[in-house]
Design an enzyme around this catalytic site. Structure first.
Site, PDB file in Angstrom:
ATOM      1  N   LYS A 280       0.836  -1.199   0.000  1.00 34.54           N
ATOM      2  CA  LYS A 280       0.000   0.000   0.000  1.00 34.54           C
ATOM      3  C   LYS A 280       0.877   1.258   0.000  1.00 34.54           C
ATOM      4  CE  LYS A 280      -3.931  -1.821   2.675  1.00 34.54           C
ATOM      5  NZ  LYS A 280      -5.001  -1.566   1.705  1.00 34.54           N
ATOM      6  N   ARG A 354     -10.365 -11.390   1.868  1.00 35.55           N
ATOM      7  CA  ARG A 354     -11.212 -12.445   1.299  1.00 35.55           C
ATOM      8  C   ARG A 354     -10.502 -13.803   1.329  1.00 35.55           C
ATOM      9  NH1 ARG A 354     -11.642  -9.105  -4.153  1.00 35.55           N
ATOM     10  NH2 ARG A 354     -11.333  -7.491  -2.603  1.00 35.55           N
TER      11      ARG A 354
HETATM   12  N1  BES Z   1      -8.114  -3.666   4.410  1.00 38.26           N
HETATM   13  C1  BES Z   1      -8.290  -3.251   3.074  1.00 38.26           C
HETATM   14  C2  BES Z   1      -9.588  -2.486   2.850  1.00 38.26           C
HETATM   15  C3  BES Z   1      -9.719  -1.146   3.529  1.00 38.26           C
HETATM   16  C4  BES Z   1      -9.424   0.003   2.834  1.00 38.26           C
HETATM   17  C5  BES Z   1     -10.204  -1.047   4.814  1.00 38.26           C
HETATM   18  C6  BES Z   1      -9.583   1.219   3.457  1.00 38.26           C
HETATM   19  C7  BES Z   1     -10.338   0.173   5.422  1.00 38.26           C
HETATM   20  C8  BES Z   1     -10.045   1.317   4.745  1.00 38.26           C
HETATM   21  C9  BES Z   1      -8.311  -4.467   2.142  1.00 38.26           C
HETATM   22  O1  BES Z   1      -7.564  -5.558   2.535  1.00 38.26           O
HETATM   23  C10 BES Z   1      -7.788  -4.014   0.822  1.00 38.26           C
HETATM   24  O2  BES Z   1      -6.664  -3.626   0.774  1.00 38.26           O
HETATM   25  N2  BES Z   1      -8.629  -4.092  -0.200  1.00 38.26           N
HETATM   26  C11 BES Z   1      -8.257  -3.687  -1.495  1.00 38.26           C
HETATM   27  C12 BES Z   1      -8.793  -4.713  -2.462  1.00 38.26           C
HETATM   28  C13 BES Z   1      -8.274  -4.541  -3.876  1.00 38.26           C
HETATM   29  C14 BES Z   1      -6.808  -4.857  -3.939  1.00 38.26           C
HETATM   30  C15 BES Z   1      -9.062  -5.447  -4.782  1.00 38.26           C
HETATM   31  C16 BES Z   1      -8.892  -2.331  -1.786  1.00 38.26           C
HETATM   32  O3  BES Z   1     -10.023  -2.093  -1.359  1.00 38.26           O
HETATM   33  O4  BES Z   1      -8.237  -1.498  -2.377  1.00 38.26           O
HETATM   34 ZN    ZN Z   2      -5.527  -5.406   1.882  1.00 37.95          ZN
END
Ligand code: BES
Ligand code: ZN
Ligand code: ZN
Length: 503
Positions: A280, A354
């Site tokens: 990230k 997931r």
């Molecule tokens: N934990 C994150 C989602 C999240 C984002 C929670 C912001 C709280 C605040 C999750 O694991 C994630 O990174 N999801 C990705 C999925 C994508 C790579 C398909 C996302 O939402 O960007």
């Molecule tokens: Zn994630």
């Protein structure tokens, strides 16, 4: 917090402060407010007549007294419009009131049963909302402040003053419910606000064991090697990059009849989500310490459930791990085999929630439960769709979703459904495996749910995406900045209705 209940008249209370309320735009004063106003020679009426105090929801005005009544101060709080008042407005007003009182350095206060009798609000509901609102609003996370700790202000006692005394047992019951719920939510908030070097998967397992000991629950923790024998390849693929040992935590509460199918609640418990190899950006990455909010909520719910002794059996499952990049981490393009036997192509290692839920849901289905509900900070897409005022819900059973939505309306934790139509499955088809872990540009919250759906079989299932609701960037009337503890009050409301067989 010490919460007391007594029969009496608020105008006779020798308190540091008393909280009085008023409805916006009403000429007549509420009974308790009027009684105090008479003793003060019309001072409150004057403030309302001059427009200084309107009664708008969450409006606050502090009055310092020199005699007239035994109390030293009055905190006037607005309840909003009379016809709109309900438990949510009372929680908000009392959250606002409690915080103002604390800011003034006051340690205890007394309050009448606001809203009682209005719009069918029972004495018990009024008491519960007052206690819930105050205790939730007064939450503060100070664990790591070492300087000037003596300057941390705290309210330590609240007294509910029941004018009639006719329903004192009901009032006490409502107050107790409010306290159990608020303490469970604040427990969740603590777990989420602590950093990830403290709340590790091992710490979550410890918390689960402590709850089990304290409340007579059964706890089992599946360690990495056992998870390997069980074939939890999806869960373990996320853990591979981290030095923290993963823990697959199971807590059982048996309040129902032996032959009753249990309900299973599953909570995403990524104690830190760096994104893994698909790392990230640095901005706000620290917030990913709260990526275990779903799991914390499951723990908090189990705690409250045991205290309420609901006649229902509930299993809580927390797949707990970090998501870290390293030489041993899972890589984009890797294919892993889930416990169900299905294969998954990992396109993005940041779609890890997931992956761990895939195995947790399959494990949950082994209980042959009457329902599975999962909670997860799953997608940024859900935050884009709904912002921070509604949790997203998707699932396979319209009735279950309706009940959860209704529970959310009731407790002030609103839930909104997104469509989990079959066509969304197209987006997670893989060229090399049974499915891939991301679904492309559009409908990210839904394609994530479509992925989870592959692992629940025929069990009625609902998925709650709490990515937007588990964290507040700004304080709300009864939720300070930071972790909100969302989901506990929602699940307990739903479970209570299920246990009454009314739902
Ligand atoms: N934990 C994150 C989602 C999240 C984002 C929670 C912001 C709280 C605040 C999750 O694991 C994630 O990174 N999801 C990705 C999925 C994508 C790579 C398909 C996302 O939402 O960007
Ligand atoms: Zn994630
Ligand atoms: Zn995550």
């Amino acid at each position: 917090m010490d919460v007391k209940i007594k029969k009496g008249r608020i105008e006779k209370e020798a308190a540091e402060a008393i909280v009085l309320s008023h409805f916006e735009g009403e000429e007549s004063l509420l009974e308790e407010t009027a009684a105090v106003d008479r003793a003060l020679g019309g001072q409150i009426r004057g403030l309302i007549a001059s427009g200084e105090f309107t009664g708008k929801l969450n409006q606050i005005l502090m009055l310092h007294l020199r005699g007239g009544i035994p109390a030293r101060r009055i905190l006037l709080v607005g309840l909003g419009k009379k016809k709109e008042v309900g438990t949510e407005k009372i929680r908000q007003a009392m959250g606002s009131a409690g915080r103002s009182i604390r800011e003034a350095g006051i340690k205890s206060f007394s309050t009448p049963l606001h809203g009682r009798g209005q719009n069918k609000i029972s004495p018990s509901e009024s008491a519960q909302s007052i206690v819930e609102g105050c205790l939730l609003g007064l939450y503060q996370f100070t664990a790591y402040r070492t300087e000037k700790r003596d300057e941390i202000k705290e309210v330590s006692q609240i007294t509910l003053v029941d004018r009639t005394g006719g329903k004192i047992a009901e009032v006490a019951g409502g107050s107790r419910s409010g306290q159990i719920l608020a303490e469970a939510v604040n427990f969740v908030r603590d777990l989420c606000n602590h950093p990830s070097n403290v709340v590790t998967p091992s710490r979550l397992a410890e918390e689960a064991r402590t709850l089990a000991r304290e409340f007579g629950l059964t706890c089992r923790v599946i360690e990495k090697n056992e998870a390997e024998s069980l074939g939890m390849g999806a869960f373990l693929s996320v853990a591979r990059g981290s030095l923290e040992p993963p823990k697959f935590i199971i807590l059982e509460y048996r309040g129902g009849k032996k032959r009753d199918a249990p309900i299973v609640i599953v909570g995403k418990s990524v104690t830190f989500d760096s994104g893994g190899i698909s790392i990230k950006p640095a901005e706000k990455m620290e917030q990913m310490k709260t990526d275990m909010s779903g799991g914390a909520t499951v723990l908090g719910t189990m705690k409250a459930l045991a205290q309420f002794r609901l006649p229902i059996s509930v299993v809580g499952i927390l797949p707990a791990t970090e998501n870290m990049p390293s030489g041993t981490a899972v890589k984009p393009g890797d294919v892993v085999r889930a416990m169900s036997g299905k294969t998954i192509e990992v396109i993005n290692t940041d779609a890890e929630g997931r992956m761990i839920l895939a195995d947790a849901l399959a494990y949950a289905a082994r209980y042959k439960p009457s329902a599975i509900v999962d909670l997860a900070t799953l997608t940024g897409a859900c935050v884009v769709a709904l912002g921070s005022h509604a949790t997203g819900v998707m699932g396979t059973n319209p009735k279950l979703i309706e009940r959860i939505k209704a529970a959310g309306e009731h407790c002030g934790e609103r839930v909104w459904e997104l469509p989990l139509w079959d066509v969304y499955h197209e987006q997670i088809k893989s060229d090399v495996a049974d499915m891939k872990n991301v679904g492309g540009r559009g409908g990210g919250a839904i394609t994530a749910a479509a992925f989870l759906r592959q692992f629940v079989g025929d069990t009625p299932w609902a998925h709650l995406d709490i990515a937007g609701t588990s964290w507040n960037d700004e304080a709300r009337p009864y939720a300070p900045k930071g972790a909100t503890g969302v989901g506990v009050r929602l699940l307990i409301q739903w479970l209570t209705e299920m246990s009454r067989g009314r739902a």
